[in-house]
Design a protein around this motif. Structure first.
Motif, PDB file in Angstrom:
ATOM      1  N   ILE A 114      41.731  47.258  41.786  1.00  0.00           N
ATOM      2  CA  ILE A 114      40.663  46.332  42.173  1.00  0.00           C
ATOM      3  C   ILE A 114      40.140  46.674  43.561  1.00  0.00           C
ATOM      4  CG2 ILE A 114      40.176  43.921  42.795  1.00  0.00           C
ATOM      5  CD1 ILE A 114      42.117  43.162  40.433  1.00  0.00           C
ATOM      6  N   SER A 115      41.035  46.924  44.484  1.00  0.00           N
ATOM      7  CA  SER A 115      40.649  47.261  45.851  1.00  0.00           C
ATOM      8  C   SER A 115      39.805  48.535  45.896  1.00  0.00           C
ATOM      9  CB  SER A 115      41.906  47.420  46.712  1.00  0.00           C
ATOM     10  OG  SER A 115      41.581  47.848  48.007  1.00  0.00           O
ATOM     11  N   ILE A 116      40.236  49.549  45.174  1.00  0.00           N
ATOM     12  CA  ILE A 116      39.507  50.822  45.154  1.00  0.00           C
ATOM     13  C   ILE A 116      38.132  50.638  44.512  1.00  0.00           C
ATOM     14  CG2 ILE A 116      39.466  53.144  44.144  1.00  0.00           C
ATOM     15  CD1 ILE A 116      42.589  53.098  44.509  1.00  0.00           C
ATOM     16  N   LEU A 117      38.072  49.908  43.405  1.00  0.00           N
ATOM     17  CA  LEU A 117      36.786  49.698  42.735  1.00  0.00           C
ATOM     18  C   LEU A 117      35.826  48.891  43.596  1.00  0.00           C
ATOM     19  CD1 LEU A 117      37.912  49.147  39.041  1.00  0.00           C
ATOM     20  CD2 LEU A 117      36.742  51.149  40.011  1.00  0.00           C
ATOM     21  N   LYS A 118      36.357  47.936  44.377  1.00  0.00           N
ATOM     22  CA  LYS A 118      35.499  47.175  45.292  1.00  0.00           C
ATOM     23  C   LYS A 118      34.922  48.081  46.364  1.00  0.00           C
ATOM     24  CE  LYS A 118      37.273  42.495  44.712  1.00  0.00           C
ATOM     25  NZ  LYS A 118      37.978  41.371  45.326  1.00  0.00           N
ATOM     26  N   LYS A 119      35.726  49.025  46.851  1.00  0.00           N
ATOM     27  CA  LYS A 119      35.230  49.984  47.848  1.00  0.00           C
ATOM     28  C   LYS A 119      34.122  50.860  47.251  1.00  0.00           C
ATOM     29  CE  LYS A 119      39.375  50.313  50.681  1.00  0.00           C
ATOM     30  NZ  LYS A 119      40.492  51.171  51.139  1.00  0.00           N
TER      31      LYS A 119
END
Length: 125
Positions: A114-119
């Protein structure tokens, strides 16, 4: 790949529903009466493609568009009782697919994804 499996899950449910229509129904389930501009923004669609999608959804009796009381140029979009029924019918099949996708993925790994996709999303905005 997710689109394909989602399409198959909805087809398995015997529903005349596309992924795009499911996304709109989900947004209206969360906040019924959004105007078309808000809905376009929330679904990452341009206004003209959303208008075409909403027209198809109106023909299927999933939604209804009504002029805003405060500004007649703005249409608010409401989910119909039939649209709610279709959305509720699809949820178990979508939930089953999500469980399948998340199998053997830890909570930590989910948060990392989730964190990577938000970035990535921020980078593309």
């Amino acid at each position: 790949m997710v689109d394909y499996h989602l399409h198959e899950a909805i087809k398995e449910a015997g529903l005349d529903l596309t992924k795009e229509q499911m996304v709109v129904l989900k947004k209206l389930h969360d906040e019924d009466g959004l105007n078309q501009n808000e809905l376009a923004y929330l679904t990452y669609r341009d206004k003209s493609s959303l208008a075409r999608l909403l027209s198809k959804m109106e023909k299927k009796k999933f939604i209804v568009r009504k002029p805003s009381a405060s500004d007649k140029r703005v249409n608010q979009v409401f989910v119909t009782s039939y649209g709610k029924e279709i959305f509720e019918s699809a949820k178990p099949f979508v939930g089953k697919l999500i469980k399948r996708m998340e199998h053997a993925i830890s909570e930590t790994e989910k948060q990392q994804i989730i964190s990577i996709l938000k970035k990535v999303q921020t980078n593309l905005s």
